[in-house]
Design a protein around this motif. Structure first.
Motif, short mmCIF file in Angstrom:
data_model
loop_
_atom_site.label_atom_id
_atom_site.label_comp_id
_atom_site.label_asym_id
_atom_site.label_seq_id
_atom_site.Cartn_x
_atom_site.Cartn_y
_atom_site.Cartn_z
N GLU A 103 6.19 -5.98 -2.70
CA GLU A 103 6.98 -4.88 -3.26
C GLU A 103 8.38 -4.79 -2.69
OE1 GLU A 103 5.28 -1.20 -0.62
OE2 GLU A 103 4.06 -1.88 -2.28
N GLY A 104 8.82 -5.83 -1.99
CA GLY A 104 10.20 -5.85 -1.50
C GLY A 104 10.43 -5.09 -0.23
N ASP A 105 9.39 -4.83 0.55
CA ASP A 105 9.54 -4.06 1.78
C ASP A 105 9.52 -4.91 3.04
OD1 ASP A 105 9.92 -1.54 0.81
OD2 ASP A 105 7.81 -0.93 0.95
N CYS A 106 8.71 -5.98 3.08
CA CYS A 106 8.47 -6.67 4.35
C CYS A 106 9.41 -7.84 4.59
CB CYS A 106 7.02 -7.12 4.44
SG CYS A 106 6.62 -8.59 3.46
N GLY A 107 9.98 -8.44 3.54
CA GLY A 107 10.93 -9.53 3.71
C GLY A 107 10.33 -10.88 4.02
N ALA A 108 8.99 -11.02 4.03
CA ALA A 108 8.38 -12.31 4.33
C ALA A 108 8.72 -13.36 3.27
CB ALA A 108 6.87 -12.16 4.45
N CYS A 109 9.07 -12.90 2.08
CA CYS A 109 9.36 -13.81 0.97
C CYS A 109 10.85 -14.04 0.78
CB CYS A 109 8.76 -13.25 -0.32
SG CYS A 109 9.57 -11.70 -0.84
N THR A 110 11.67 -13.70 1.77
CA THR A 110 13.12 -13.78 1.61
C THR A 110 13.59 -15.20 1.32
OG1 THR A 110 13.43 -11.91 3.12
CG2 THR A 110 15.34 -13.33 2.73
N ALA A 153 17.03 -5.22 8.66
CA ALA A 153 16.27 -4.00 8.40
C ALA A 153 15.25 -4.18 7.28
CB ALA A 153 17.21 -2.85 8.06
N GLY A 154 15.45 -5.17 6.41
CA GLY A 154 14.51 -5.42 5.33
C GLY A 154 13.44 -6.44 5.68
N ASN A 155 13.38 -6.85 6.95
CA ASN A 155 12.36 -7.78 7.42
C ASN A 155 11.48 -7.08 8.45
OD1 ASN A 155 14.90 -9.60 6.75
ND2 ASN A 155 13.10 -10.90 6.57
N LEU A 156 10.17 -7.13 8.27
CA LEU A 156 9.24 -6.46 9.18
C LEU A 156 8.48 -7.49 10.00
CD1 LEU A 156 7.70 -3.70 6.88
CD2 LEU A 156 9.71 -3.56 8.36
N CYS A 157 8.30 -7.18 11.29
CA CYS A 157 7.49 -8.01 12.18
C CYS A 157 6.53 -7.08 12.90
CB CYS A 157 8.37 -8.74 13.20
SG CYS A 157 7.42 -9.73 14.37
N ARG A 158 5.27 -7.48 12.98
CA ARG A 158 4.26 -6.61 13.57
C ARG A 158 3.77 -7.10 14.94
NH1 ARG A 158 3.68 -6.24 8.07
NH2 ARG A 158 3.44 -4.13 7.24
N CYS A 159 4.28 -8.23 15.42
CA CYS A 159 3.74 -8.70 16.69
C CYS A 159 4.79 -9.19 17.68
CB CYS A 159 2.70 -9.80 16.47
SG CYS A 159 3.29 -11.26 15.64
N THR A 160 5.97 -9.59 17.22
CA THR A 160 6.94 -10.17 18.15
C THR A 160 7.72 -9.10 18.90
OG1 THR A 160 7.18 -12.19 16.87
CG2 THR A 160 8.99 -11.61 18.32
#
Length: 476
Positions: free
Chosen positions: A42-49, A137-144
């Motif tokens: 949905e364009g929130d996490c940025g993993a597909c940039t 800001a449009g890229n999310l990381c949950r562990c680093t």
């Protein structure tokens, strides 16, 4: 006519493309480029940039920008170049090496998206003249953790770019385009890419029920989340007349397909408050695709742009083969899901008057997190203060009603009154009678009413020099 674009240095020609086919599905499926990840869809996490380059008319270069492949439709690549993390090569680039040496990757799922966002920054891509934190800001990381990621981005030097080979290939892919495909239920889906506004108007007259798509940051979610099969789509993101930015003496005119990243500087010059709002409108990938006109035309009650533009007195121009008509922006929004736009009309431009020296402008966005979040409440104020008296007032809110809407009782409490704390108190109280908001996951009705009144006081304290703007306050 076949869809033609360049992907990682190779010319691609495709037939049978449906208007709702996404760039991400093409990359991970037909192209087998699985380095680009699917995260939120949905364009929130940025993993597909990925980076998309558009030829600049009259110049031997491409205008590169980072976008979310998950909500970009494949036809939107026509005549453009796309660069993926797979296209960077089999060996580590200096940027990737820097990230590895800084411990900026753990599980690695988000890493390709961060790499491509930072690659865009190194290339001088659109919107990247901001601090590295804003670019990411449009890229999310949950562990680093963001410290190593920000450090890697700050350390990486500019990257060399040679657009000439890509431009040579793209000359074979230029011009208007159209295509069709058969949907699973047997219907024929078709899409069109007009190359000028007259052609767009003619197409809309021929297909008045067509869905107009500029950046797809809204319609993309219909496909990925609601599984909607788009039937007839006209892509308008590259119609030249809709990309005009005209900064004149009286105000700013923005074409309907001007992307927020491109409008940011002009809007910030018009009003620093407006510039700060745009900086928080989605992540960079969303601002690189989403358009000013699309943010208006979709009629969302929580869109960030319309309340601010309404408060500033913006007017909207619609166009069709029958001609043009202009209206105050607030009149465009009739009710939830209803706008004053005929089936054959499109948003041609928005005009925003320049605030005067005696105007006090304040715009606040309240959301659960500072970056890349949807507003719970967005309030915008423009007060004209002459010799201590408020001679005119425009107050507009998003998130408080079924449409972006002005606050007439609050405006009446302000207009003709002295610019004092007592007047602010009366305006804050009047807002409770102006709106009857709903409760949802972003905030309760009681919270919204309280917060909207508090924004009047924020305006007052800011005008008195008593409020220090450390960005905006993000509510937890």
């Amino acid at each position: 006519m076949a869809l033609r674009f360049v992907c990682d240095g190779e010319l691609v020609e495709l037939d049978g493309v449906a208007p709702g086919d996404t760039v991400l599905d093409f990359l991970r499926g037909r192209a087998s480029k699985t380095g680009t990840k699917e995260g939120c869809g949905e364009g929130d996490c940025g993993a597909c940039t990925v980076l998309v380059g558009t030829p600049v008319p009259g110049a031997d270069r491409l205008d590169w920008r980072a976008v979310n492949a998950c909500i970009q439709f494949l036809p939107m690549l026509h005549g453009k170049a796309v660069l993926t993390v797979d296209g960077l090569g089999d060996s580590l680039t200096p940027l990737q090496q820097t990230m590895a040496c800084n411990g900026a990757s753990q599980c690695g799922f988000c890493t390709p998206g961060f790499v491509m966002s930072l690659r865009g920054r190194a290339m001088g891509a659109a919107g990247c003249d901001l601090p590295v934190g804003d670019v990411l800001a449009g890229n999310l990381c949950r562990c680093t953790g963001y410290g190593p990621l920000l450090d890697a981005g700050a350390q990486h030097p500019p990257a060399e770019r040679d657009d000439a080979p890509l431009l040579a290939m793209l000359r074979r892919a230029a011009g208007p385009a159209c295509g069709h495909a058969t949907l699973p239920d047997g219907r024929t889906a078709r899409w069109f890419i007009p190359d000028n506004a007259d052609a767009l108007a003619t197409l809309l007259a021929q297909y008045p029920g067509a869905r107009i798509v500029a950046g797809a940051t809204d319609v993309g979610l219909w496909v990925t989340k609601k599984l909607v099969d788009l039937e007839t789509v006209i892509f308008v993101g590259d119609v030249p007349e809709l990309g005009v930015i005209d900064d004149g003496a009286e105000g700013l005119t923005l074409g309907g397909a001007v992307r927020y990243a491109d409008a940011h500087a002009a809007l910030a010059q018009l009003s620093p408050e407006l510039g700060e709002l745009v900086r928080r409108l989605g992540g960079l990938q969303v601002r690189n695709a989403g358009t000013v006109g699309g943010n208006i035309a979709n009629g969302s009650p929580i869109g960030d742009g319309p309340p601010a533009l309404i408060a500033l007195g913006a007017t909207l121009t619609l166009r069709s083969v029958r001609g043009r008509r202009t209206m105050p922006l607030e009149d465009f929004f009739i009710a939830y899901g209803r706008q004053d736009r005929a089936a054959d009309e499109f948003v041609e431009s928005v005009f925003v008057p320049r605030p005067g020296a005696q105007d006090v402008v304040h715009i606040s966005k309240l959301s659960k997190r500072f970056d890349s979040d949807i507003s719970a409440v967005c309030g915008a104020f423009r007060l004209t203060v002459e010799q201590g008296t408020i001679t005119a007032a425009r107050v507009a809110f998003g998130g408080m009603a079924a449409t972006p809407r002005r606050a007439p009782l609050a405006e009446a409490a302000l207009t003709g009154a002295p610019f004092t704390a007592a007047t602010m108190a009366a305006a804050a109280a009047a807002i409770r009678a102006d709106f009857a908001p709903l409760s949802d996951v972003r905030g309760s009705a009681a919270y919204r009413l309280e917060a909207a009144g508090n924004l009047v006081w924020r305006l007052w304290h800011q005008a008195q020099g008593q409020a220090v703007r450390v960005q905006e306050v993000a509510l937890g």
